[in-house]
Design a protein around this motif. Structure first.
Motif, PDB file in Angstrom:
ATOM      1  N   ILE A   2     111.260  84.648  57.727  1.00 16.95           N
ATOM      2  CA  ILE A   2     110.257  85.275  56.872  1.00 16.95           C
ATOM      3  C   ILE A   2     108.872  84.893  57.377  1.00 16.95           C
ATOM      4  O   ILE A   2     108.637  83.746  57.768  1.00 16.95           O
ATOM      5  N   CYS A   3     107.980  85.863  57.412  1.00 16.49           N
ATOM      6  CA  CYS A   3     106.610  85.619  57.864  1.00 16.49           C
ATOM      7  C   CYS A   3     105.680  86.575  57.136  1.00 16.49           C
ATOM      8  O   CYS A   3     105.981  87.770  57.008  1.00 16.49           O
ATOM      9  N   LYS A   4     104.598  86.055  56.616  1.00 15.56           N
ATOM     10  CA  LYS A   4     103.626  86.846  55.873  1.00 15.56           C
ATOM     11  C   LYS A   4     104.283  87.614  54.730  1.00 15.56           C
ATOM     12  O   LYS A   4     103.937  88.760  54.441  1.00 15.56           O
ATOM     13  N   GLY A   5     105.247  86.976  54.088  1.00 16.37           N
ATOM     14  CA  GLY A   5     105.885  87.558  52.914  1.00 16.37           C
ATOM     15  C   GLY A   5     106.916  88.619  53.197  1.00 16.37           C
ATOM     16  O   GLY A   5     107.432  89.245  52.262  1.00 16.37           O
ATOM     17  N   GLU A   6     107.274  88.828  54.464  1.00 16.37           N
ATOM     18  CA  GLU A   6     108.246  89.859  54.817  1.00 16.37           C
ATOM     19  C   GLU A   6     109.400  89.259  55.618  1.00 16.37           C
ATOM     20  O   GLU A   6     109.210  88.314  56.383  1.00 16.37           O
ATOM     21  N   VAL A   7     110.590  89.817  55.441  1.00 19.07           N
ATOM     22  CA  VAL A   7     111.737  89.409  56.244  1.00 19.07           C
ATOM     23  C   VAL A   7     111.624  90.058  57.612  1.00 19.07           C
ATOM     24  O   VAL A   7     111.641  91.284  57.734  1.00 19.07           O
ATOM     25  N   ARG A   8     111.486  89.222  58.634  1.00 13.11           N
ATOM     26  CA  ARG A   8     111.349  89.727  59.989  1.00 13.11           C
ATOM     27  C   ARG A   8     112.699  89.913  60.680  1.00 13.11           C
ATOM     28  O   ARG A   8     112.848  90.763  61.553  1.00 13.11           O
ATOM     29  N   LEU A   9     113.683  89.088  60.294  1.00 12.45           N
ATOM     30  CA  LEU A   9     114.998  89.142  60.924  1.00 12.45           C
ATOM     31  C   LEU A   9     116.010  88.570  59.949  1.00 12.45           C
ATOM     32  O   LEU A   9     115.723  87.635  59.212  1.00 12.45           O
ATOM     33  N   HIS A  10     117.216  89.142  59.946  1.00 12.44           N
ATOM     34  CA  HIS A  10     118.266  88.713  59.018  1.00 12.44           C
ATOM     35  C   HIS A  10     119.608  88.873  59.716  1.00 12.44           C
ATOM     36  O   HIS A  10     119.923  89.952  60.201  1.00 12.44           O
ATOM     37  N   GLY A  11     120.375  87.799  59.822  1.00 14.38           N
ATOM     38  CA  GLY A  11     121.675  87.910  60.462  1.00 14.38           C
ATOM     39  C   GLY A  11     122.229  86.574  60.901  1.00 14.38           C
ATOM     40  O   GLY A  11     121.914  85.529  60.316  1.00 14.38           O
ATOM     41  N   GLU A  12     123.041  86.580  61.949  1.00 14.76           N
ATOM     42  CA  GLU A  12     123.663  85.372  62.464  1.00 14.76           C
ATOM     43  C   GLU A  12     122.801  84.790  63.587  1.00 14.76           C
ATOM     44  O   GLU A  12     122.388  85.518  64.494  1.00 14.76           O
ATOM     45  N   PRO A  13     122.535  83.484  63.531  1.00 13.86           N
ATOM     46  CA  PRO A  13     121.721  82.876  64.595  1.00 13.86           C
ATOM     47  C   PRO A  13     122.255  83.140  65.994  1.00 13.86           C
ATOM     48  O   PRO A  13     121.483  83.440  66.915  1.00 13.86           O
ATOM     49  N   ARG A  14     123.582  83.081  66.175  1.00 13.53           N
ATOM     50  CA  ARG A  14     124.146  83.291  67.512  1.00 13.53           C
ATOM     51  C   ARG A  14     123.874  84.693  68.027  1.00 13.53           C
ATOM     52  O   ARG A  14     123.600  84.887  69.219  1.00 13.53           O
ATOM     53  N   GLU A  15     123.967  85.681  67.134  1.00 11.41           N
ATOM     54  CA  GLU A  15     123.691  87.054  67.548  1.00 11.41           C
ATOM     55  C   GLU A  15     122.217  87.231  67.899  1.00 11.41           C
ATOM     56  O   GLU A  15     121.867  87.938  68.849  1.00 11.41           O
ATOM     57  N   SER A  16     121.351  86.586  67.114  1.00 11.06           N
ATOM     58  CA  SER A  16     119.916  86.685  67.388  1.00 11.06           C
ATOM     59  C   SER A  16     119.577  86.056  68.726  1.00 11.06           C
ATOM     60  O   SER A  16     118.762  86.592  69.491  1.00 11.06           O
ATOM     61  N   ILE A  17     120.203  84.932  69.022  1.00 17.00           N
ATOM     62  CA  ILE A  17     119.975  84.276  70.317  1.00 17.00           C
ATOM     63  C   ILE A  17     120.502  85.149  71.460  1.00 17.00           C
ATOM     64  O   ILE A  17     119.844  85.320  72.488  1.00 17.00           O
ATOM     65  N   ARG A  18     121.673  85.731  71.259  1.00 15.37           N
ATOM     66  CA  ARG A  18     122.284  86.571  72.289  1.00 15.37           C
ATOM     67  C   ARG A  18     121.399  87.767  72.637  1.00 15.37           C
ATOM     68  O   ARG A  18     121.381  88.230  73.784  1.00 15.37           O
ATOM     69  N   SER A  19     120.650  88.257  71.668  1.00 19.83           N
ATOM     70  CA  SER A  19     119.791  89.422  71.907  1.00 19.83           C
ATOM     71  C   SER A  19     118.659  89.129  72.889  1.00 19.83           C
ATOM     72  O   SER A  19     118.041  90.054  73.426  1.00 19.83           O
ATOM     73  N   LEU A  20     118.376  87.843  73.127  1.00 17.29           N
ATOM     74  CA  LEU A  20     117.303  87.472  74.051  1.00 17.29           C
ATOM     75  C   LEU A  20     117.810  87.017  75.413  1.00 17.29           C
ATOM     76  O   LEU A  20     117.021  86.598  76.257  1.00 17.29           O
TER      77      LEU A  20
ATOM     78  N   HIS B  29     106.830  90.683  49.972  1.00 18.63           N
ATOM     79  CA  HIS B  29     106.700  92.133  50.045  1.00 18.63           C
ATOM     80  C   HIS B  29     108.068  92.763  50.298  1.00 18.63           C
ATOM     81  O   HIS B  29     108.605  92.690  51.400  1.00 18.63           O
ATOM     82  N   GLN B  30     108.647  93.308  49.251  1.00 19.75           N
ATOM     83  CA  GLN B  30     109.907  94.049  49.325  1.00 19.75           C
ATOM     84  C   GLN B  30     110.988  93.282  50.089  1.00 19.75           C
ATOM     85  O   GLN B  30     111.543  93.760  51.081  1.00 19.75           O
ATOM     86  N   ILE B  31     111.295  92.089  49.587  1.00 17.44           N
ATOM     87  CA  ILE B  31     112.327  91.249  50.195  1.00 17.44           C
ATOM     88  C   ILE B  31     113.716  91.763  49.810  1.00 17.44           C
ATOM     89  O   ILE B  31     114.016  91.961  48.631  1.00 17.44           O
ATOM     90  N   ASN B  32     114.568  91.972  50.813  1.00 11.76           N
ATOM     91  CA  ASN B  32     115.962  92.374  50.591  1.00 11.76           C
ATOM     92  C   ASN B  32     116.863  91.429  51.374  1.00 11.76           C
ATOM     93  O   ASN B  32     116.756  91.336  52.602  1.00 11.76           O
ATOM     94  N   LEU B  33     117.747  90.733  50.663  1.00  8.64           N
ATOM     95  CA  LEU B  33     118.663  89.791  51.303  1.00  8.64           C
ATOM     96  C   LEU B  33     120.003  89.773  50.576  1.00  8.64           C
ATOM     97  O   LEU B  33     120.041  89.868  49.341  1.00  8.64           O
ATOM     98  N   ASP B  34     121.084  89.627  51.322  1.00 10.80           N
ATOM     99  CA  ASP B  34     122.417  89.367  50.783  1.00 10.80           C
ATOM    100  C   ASP B  34     122.861  88.024  51.322  1.00 10.80           C
ATOM    101  O   ASP B  34     122.977  87.847  52.544  1.00 10.80           O
ATOM    102  N   ILE B  35     123.133  87.087  50.425  1.00 11.21           N
ATOM    103  CA  ILE B  35     123.415  85.718  50.828  1.00 11.21           C
ATOM    104  C   ILE B  35     124.786  85.307  50.302  1.00 11.21           C
ATOM    105  O   ILE B  35     124.970  85.146  49.092  1.00 11.21           O
ATOM    106  N   PRO B  36     125.778  85.131  51.193  1.00 16.01           N
ATOM    107  CA  PRO B  36     127.133  84.779  50.769  1.00 16.01           C
ATOM    108  C   PRO B  36     127.309  83.274  50.595  1.00 16.01           C
ATOM    109  O   PRO B  36     126.396  82.482  50.878  1.00 16.01           O
ATOM    110  N   THR B  37     128.497  82.885  50.155  1.00 13.67           N
ATOM    111  CA  THR B  37     128.843  81.472  50.066  1.00 13.67           C
ATOM    112  C   THR B  37     128.688  80.813  51.429  1.00 13.67           C
ATOM    113  O   THR B  37     129.040  81.383  52.454  1.00 13.67           O
ATOM    114  N   GLY B  38     128.147  79.593  51.436  1.00 13.59           N
ATOM    115  CA  GLY B  38     127.927  78.873  52.676  1.00 13.59           C
ATOM    116  C   GLY B  38     126.459  78.542  52.863  1.00 13.59           C
ATOM    117  O   GLY B  38     125.619  78.828  52.005  1.00 13.59           O
TER     118      GLY B  38
END
Length: 289
Positions: free
Chosen positions: A205-223, A19-28
């Motif tokens: 991604i869960c139930k066809g939608e992007v729930r979170l997009h970014g750097e794992p370290r930043e996502s961990i830091r948010s908690l 459902h309306q997936i938007n992603l930018d995926i760089p080299t790596g």
């Protein structure tokens, strides 16, 4: 760079896979995390031009993937979740066959390519062994070798470490990390540790939608300061689930240990712990429930 815009797919049975997936995926290395049935395989198959979306676009370095499938296939390698091989063929002969299919027709060039690939994935010593006798990890490494034919700009691997023993898993992940230094590698998995170890960027991604997009370290830091742990009796779990946000429940040494998401101490016996990507992952799944 891979750009995905407003990608959607609903199957004939009414299941909304994307459902309306938007992603930018760089080299790596890029990790795509999600539970079984989240839509990961549908997204991978769509990027690999094996099925069409209902709407949306995919571009790879400016190439319109969905409208130029033949050209796109020259620039991508794909290792699906269920990778079949001819068990009576040798690794070298099978790679030779795949190379011909990819358009490497000159005998000398093809021989040199196959030799280089077998050495890269550490299968040179078993090049004449029949694929039916390969272990799971050897078969996955062979799968990466065939995906690398043609010097692709994009490598897609779908649940590649499922069922591998720890040694084979580490060997395979190290190989992916090496490949990811120069091309886009999408690692689709439900194993959080694989993404933690390898991927500088990710999406959940869960139930066809992007729930979170970014750097794992930043996502961990948010908690940080928001994850709490306690050992509990099983009988307490039902009531705790009504009043607290339970991230995970597991048995540790025969005792039930829970992780809870809370801005403040949720109660007696809880201790604050450093969050990890698994806490981020389960938090997003709970929010999507």
């Amino acid at each position: 760079m891979l750009h995905i815009r407003e990608l959607s797919k609903t199957y004939a049975n009414g299941v909304k896979a994307l459902h309306q997936i938007n992603l930018d995926i760089p080299t790596g290395m890029f990790g795509l995390l999600g539970p079984n049935g989240a839509g990961k395989s549908t997204l991978m198959r769509t990027i690999a031009t094996l099925q069409d979306p209902d709407s949306g676009s995919i571009t790879l370095d400016g190439l319109d993937v969905l409208n130029n499938k033949h050209e796109a296939r020259k620039q991508l390698g794909y290792l699906p979740q269920d990778f079949g091989v001819y068990p009576k063929e040798s690794a070298r002969d099978m790679l030779e066959h795949f190379a011909v299919l990819k358009g490497v027709l000159a005998t000398g060039e093809r021989r040199d390519l196959v030799e280089a690939l077998l050495k890269q994935v550490n299968l040179w010593e078993v090049r004449n062994q029949k694929l039916g006798g390969f272990s799971g990890g050897m078969r996955q490494r062979f799968g990466i070798a065939q995906a690398l034919i043609g010097q692709p700009k994009l490598i897609i691997v779908d649940e590649p470490t499922a069922g591998l023993d720890p040694e084979e898993r580490n060997r395979f992940l190290n190989l992916l990390a090496e490949i990811g230094e120069s091309v886009v590698v999408i690692l689709s998995t439900h194993i959080v540790e694989d993404v933690t170890d390898l991927c500088p960027r990710m999406a959940i991604i869960c139930k066809g939608e992007v729930r979170l997009h970014g750097e794992p370290r930043e996502s961990i830091r948010s908690l940080e300061g928001k994850v709490w742990k306690r050992t509990v009796a099983k009988a307490e779990l039902a009531d705790m689930g009504k009043t607290m946000t339970l991230l995970s429940t597991r048995l540790v040494g025969g005792q039930t240990v829970v992780h809870v998401l809370s801005d403040a101490n949720p109660g007696a016996g809880f201790e604050a712990i450093p969050p990890d990507l698994e806490d981020v992952y389960f938090g997003q799944l709970r929010a999507a429930a």
